[in-house]
Scaffold this motif. Structure first.
Motif, short mmCIF file in Angstrom:
data_model
loop_
_atom_site.label_atom_id
_atom_site.label_comp_id
_atom_site.label_asym_id
_atom_site.label_seq_id
_atom_site.Cartn_x
_atom_site.Cartn_y
_atom_site.Cartn_z
N GLN A 64 10.36 -4.13 -5.51
CA GLN A 64 10.17 -3.58 -4.17
C GLN A 64 10.58 -4.65 -3.16
O GLN A 64 10.37 -5.83 -3.41
N ARG B 242 10.52 -5.29 1.31
CA ARG B 242 10.02 -4.72 2.57
C ARG B 242 10.09 -5.74 3.69
O ARG B 242 10.07 -6.95 3.45
N PHE C 10 -4.15 -4.96 7.58
CA PHE C 10 -4.09 -4.54 6.18
C PHE C 10 -5.43 -4.92 5.56
O PHE C 10 -5.85 -6.07 5.68
N HIS D 58 -6.90 -6.29 -0.41
CA HIS D 58 -6.44 -5.60 -1.62
C HIS D 58 -5.73 -6.58 -2.55
O HIS D 58 -5.30 -7.65 -2.13
N ASP E 112 -2.31 -6.42 -4.74
CA ASP E 112 -1.12 -5.57 -4.93
C ASP E 112 -1.08 -5.01 -6.35
O ASP E 112 -0.73 -3.87 -6.56
N THR F 234 -2.65 -1.61 -7.02
CA THR F 234 -1.82 -0.44 -6.66
C THR F 234 -0.67 -0.26 -7.63
O THR F 234 -0.39 0.85 -8.09
N SER G 132 -1.15 5.75 2.42
CA SER G 132 -1.60 4.38 2.11
C SER G 132 -0.72 3.31 2.73
O SER G 132 -1.17 2.20 3.01
N LEU G 133 0.57 3.62 2.95
CA LEU G 133 1.46 2.60 3.52
C LEU G 133 1.17 2.39 5.00
O LEU G 133 1.49 1.35 5.56
N ARG H 53 5.42 6.65 -8.08
CA ARG H 53 5.89 6.69 -6.70
C ARG H 53 7.42 6.64 -6.67
O ARG H 53 8.05 6.25 -7.64
O1 6CS Z 1 2.00 -0.03 -1.73
C1 6CS Z 1 2.37 -1.14 -2.07
O2 6CS Z 1 3.11 -1.33 -3.04
C2 6CS Z 1 1.87 -2.31 -1.28
N1 6CS Z 1 1.39 -1.89 0.00
C3 6CS Z 1 0.13 -1.78 0.33
C4 6CS Z 1 -0.27 -1.36 1.70
N2 6CS Z 1 -0.83 -2.09 -0.54
C5 6CS Z 1 -0.55 -2.39 -1.91
C6 6CS Z 1 0.79 -3.07 -2.00
O3 6CS Z 1 0.69 -4.32 -1.32
#
Ligand code: 6CS
Ligand code: FE
Length: 295
Positions: A126, A128, A140, A143, A145, A148, A202-203, A279
């Motif tokens: 990924q 970003r 944020f 959490h 990562d 998720t 969630s994003l 996803r």
């Molecule tokens: O979704 C993701 O992959 C990343 N973004 C967020 C908001 N939390 C988990 C991970 O960092």
């Protein structure tokens, strides 16, 4: 599906369980990597590394490229807005749409560090750009990562990390990343269940995979919060299971960073461990081929 070593959001109550994977995968007999033993032990103990102003000359071109990506990707799912208004929060997959970002995240000063820590070839799962706009940029929540990526993308083990560069100064007032050093050695198995297409909300604002206050109190009882600040061009690496988050940006300066998640080619995703379906590719790439250092 193989055994779930890190169950989360599968109907249990929230609990802290120990990490079962190594932090560093480098072969101890091989001392050819760029990181020395002091850096390796800092990463092992704390779960992150900071390289102040490592590549300042790349900041301006990447900032210009960011501006172009905003226009190029207008109207697409890769652009994500803030939770309460339409200011830009995140641009996903800059590596897929920009040569400059693609090359940056294969840079000879960056990729070998990642390969050393993960002890293998890696692919980019990924990428970003987090924008944190002045006044509008929202927090944020705390959490991991990995939680998720495990639950929603099917990443089996903790053998991934994020490398990111500051595209402007990250200071104490513009919503810098907070980390809890050492928290990567714990795994917080969360309660709740993941609805289909959870990523769409969630994003903007993550609600699942966010530990409850009592759990965070327990984590913070003998650990501190560290704010990662630095000048433009500073590179940071953080381990996939390190607890992190960031506060609202109520300052007049945006806080811009570009991030890339690298996963070991030996840790390819399987079916998600706690979600109905994986996803989309802009969040978890289907291209698992190893990346090579840019010329
Ligand atoms: O979704 C993701 O992959 C990343 N973004 C967020 C908001 N939390 C988990 C991970 O960092
Ligand atoms: Fe994160």
């Amino acid at each position: 599906m193989t055994d779930d070593m890190y169950p989360s959001r599968v109907g249990g109550r929230e609990q802290i369980i120990p990490r079962k994977d190594p932090v560093i995968y480098a072969d101890p007999a091989d001392n050819h990597g760029p990181l020395n033993s002091t850096q390796l032990s800092f990463y092992r103990d704390n779960g992150y590394l900071i390289f102040p102003e490592l590549l300042p000359q790349l900041v301006e071109p990447l900032r210009e490229e960011t501006q172009q990506l905003r226009e190029k990707l207008a109207g697409r799912e890769e652009l994500v807005c803030e939770p309460h208004d339409n200011t830009l929060r995140t641009i996903f997959n800059p590596c897929g749409f920009s040569d400059a970002f693609d090359r940056f995240f294969r840079h000879p000063e960056v990729l070998p560090i990642v390969q050393q820590l993960l002890g293998s070839d890696v692919y980019r799962m990924q990428s970003r750009i987090n924008n944190k706009p002045a006044f509008h940029g929202r927090s944020f929540a705390w959490h991991s990562d990995f939680e998720t990526w495990h639950v929603e993308d099917g990443m089996p083990r903790m053998r991934a990390l994020t490398a990111w560069i500051m595209l402007n100064e990250n200071h104490h007032h513009n919503g810098p990343l907070y980390v809890i050093p050492g928290s990567h050695k714990l795994y917080i198995s969360c309660s709740g269940e993941t609805a289909e297409d959870n990523y769409k909300s969630s994003l903007r604002e993550q609600k699942l995979g966010v530990p409850q206050a009592d759990t965070m109190r327990e984590v913070l009882r003998d650990r501190d919060i560290h704010a990662i600040t630095g000048k433009p061009g500073t590179l940071v690496i953080h381990e996939c299971n390190l607890l992190h988050g960031s506060p609202d940006n109520i300052s007049g300066d945006a806080r811009q960073v570009a991030m890339c998640v690298y996963n070991s080619v030996h840790n390819r995703p399987q079916a998600p461990f706690g979600a109905p379906r994986p996803r989309p590719a802009f969040l978890s790439s289907r291209d698992h081929s190893p990346v090579t250092v840019a010329a």
